[in-house]
Design a protein around this motif. Structure first.
Motif, PDB file in Angstrom:
ATOM      1  N   UNK A 238       0.809  -1.211   0.000  1.00 39.69           N
ATOM      2  CA  UNK A 238       0.000   0.000   0.000  1.00 39.69           C
ATOM      3  C   UNK A 238       0.845   1.265   0.000  1.00 39.69           C
ATOM      4  N   UNK A 239       0.275   2.311  -0.610  1.00 40.71           N
ATOM      5  CA  UNK A 239       0.813   3.656  -0.495  1.00 40.71           C
ATOM      6  C   UNK A 239      -0.359   4.592  -0.221  1.00 40.71           C
ATOM      7  N   UNK A 240      -0.120   5.888  -0.239  1.00 43.60           N
ATOM      8  CA  UNK A 240      -1.183   6.841   0.085  1.00 43.60           C
ATOM      9  C   UNK A 240      -2.354   6.727  -0.872  1.00 43.60           C
ATOM     10  N   UNK A 241      -2.076   6.575  -2.155  1.00 43.68           N
ATOM     11  CA  UNK A 241      -3.145   6.472  -3.156  1.00 43.68           C
ATOM     12  C   UNK A 241      -4.006   5.243  -2.910  1.00 43.68           C
ATOM     13  N   UNK A 242      -3.365   4.123  -2.587  1.00 46.35           N
ATOM     14  CA  UNK A 242      -4.104   2.889  -2.348  1.00 46.35           C
ATOM     15  C   UNK A 242      -4.948   3.005  -1.090  1.00 46.35           C
ATOM     16  N   UNK A 243      -4.422   3.647  -0.054  1.00 43.07           N
ATOM     17  CA  UNK A 243      -5.184   3.829   1.180  1.00 43.07           C
ATOM     18  C   UNK A 243      -6.461   4.617   0.917  1.00 43.07           C
ATOM     19  N   UNK A 244      -6.334   5.695   0.175  1.00 41.18           N
ATOM     20  CA  UNK A 244      -7.492   6.540  -0.120  1.00 41.18           C
ATOM     21  C   UNK A 244      -8.573   5.743  -0.866  1.00 41.18           C
ATOM     22  N   UNK A 245      -8.141   4.955  -1.803  1.00 46.30           N
ATOM     23  CA  UNK A 245      -9.072   4.206  -2.652  1.00 46.30           C
ATOM     24  C   UNK A 245      -9.726   3.052  -1.917  1.00 46.30           C
ATOM     25  N   UNK A 246      -8.927   2.270  -1.218  1.00 48.45           N
ATOM     26  CA  UNK A 246      -9.474   1.042  -0.636  1.00 48.45           C
ATOM     27  C   UNK A 246     -10.261   1.278   0.636  1.00 48.45           C
ATOM     28  N   UNK A 247      -9.772   2.156   1.487  1.00 51.85           N
ATOM     29  CA  UNK A 247     -10.420   2.354   2.777  1.00 51.85           C
ATOM     30  C   UNK A 247     -11.206   3.650   2.860  1.00 51.85           C
ATOM     31  N   UNK A 248     -11.142   4.458   1.798  1.00 51.24           N
ATOM     32  CA  UNK A 248     -11.858   5.724   1.739  1.00 51.24           C
ATOM     33  C   UNK A 248     -11.564   6.556   2.996  1.00 51.24           C
ATOM     34  N   UNK A 249     -10.314   6.629   3.330  1.00 48.30           N
ATOM     35  CA  UNK A 249      -9.894   7.343   4.529  1.00 48.30           C
ATOM     36  C   UNK A 249      -9.464   8.766   4.197  1.00 48.30           C
TER      37      UNK A 249
END
Length: 249
Positions: A238-249
């Motif tokens: 994971x990176x920042x982009x993946x975190x935003x997309x997967x967990x909608x954080x």
């Protein structure tokens, strides 16, 4: 076609590149930690065999008893990774690497070889169809999705630990289990920590730094396993982009 392969040893490991992370500067600290990890594993019988070119062409395996995975079995080898990428595909390198491992196992009097795969192709896992050609069979499964494939020489079969089959934890926070076996991990940890700190997101990071911890994991992935709300989510780095997309954080 150059078919010269090299096995990493204590004597050559410092001068040889790790083909899974060759030139990207942001992963160089990860390469250093990976090499240090390997130095301790090589004396246990761990094999890292790579093509003598600047490309991602290698196989990495170890005796199952000392392999950092929640898998058990008598006298087996475990393949962590078999990787041939980019322009090196279609040249018979995967065939050369898997056949080397099979012959090595037979010469060492092993009962067989095992590897993690899946019914449908997933990131970071070897292709089941390729392995079936060499006589590997499914010997254990998790959630009717992930599969333990084995090539048995004497009928013995390895198996997942019962704890690994749970694929869940009690902690509801974003939780990541990781080890330093993969050179990409350190950079991912830094990105995740930075983003979670910035967004005030509770984060629990658990280092898998011993064989005992690896054998008692609550899921099948030793290098990188992400849980959220107590449920296993992904082994995708994971990176920042993946975190935003997967967990909608």
């Amino acid at each position: 076609m150059n078919k010269h392969f090299i096995n990493l040893t204590i004597e050559n490991i410092e001068k040889e590149h790790l083909c899974c992370a060759i030139s990207d500067k942001k992963h160089q600290m990860g390469v250093i930690t990976k090499k240090n990890w390997l130095k301790e594993r090589i004396i246990e019988g761990h094999i890292f065999r790579k093509l003598d070119e600047k490309g991602k062409v290698f196989i990495e395996y170890a005796p199952l008893e000392s392999a950092w995975v929640p898998i058990y079995g008598d006298n087996y080898l475990y393949i962590y990774c078999l990787w041939v990428s980019g322009s090196f595909k279609g040249k018979g390198y995967a065939k050369s690497l898997i056949e080397y491992c099979i012959n090595d196992a037979k010469e060492k009097g092993k009962s067989g070889i095992c590897i993690l795969s899946s019914k449908k192709k997933k990131p970071y896992l070897s292709d089941k169809k390729f392995l079936l050609k060499y006589g590997f069979d499914t010997v254990d499964t998790i959630k009717n999705d992930y599969e333990l494939l084995a090539l048995s020489f004497d009928g013995k079969k390895p198996y997942f630990s019962e704890k690994a089959k749970e694929m869940k934890i009690n902690n509801k926070e974003l939780t990541i289990y990781y080890s330093l076996q993969c050179p990409y991990i350190l950079n991912c940890i830094n990105q995740v920590e930075e983003y979670c700190n910035k967004k005030n997101i509770p984060l629990n990071i658990i280092s898998i730094d011993t064989l005992e911890k690896a054998k008692n994991l609550p899921c099948i992935f030793n290098n990188w396993a992400v849980f959220y709300n107590g449920k296993y989510e992904t082994n995708y780095l994971m990176n920042e982009t993946f975190l935003k997309k997967m967990f909608q954080l």
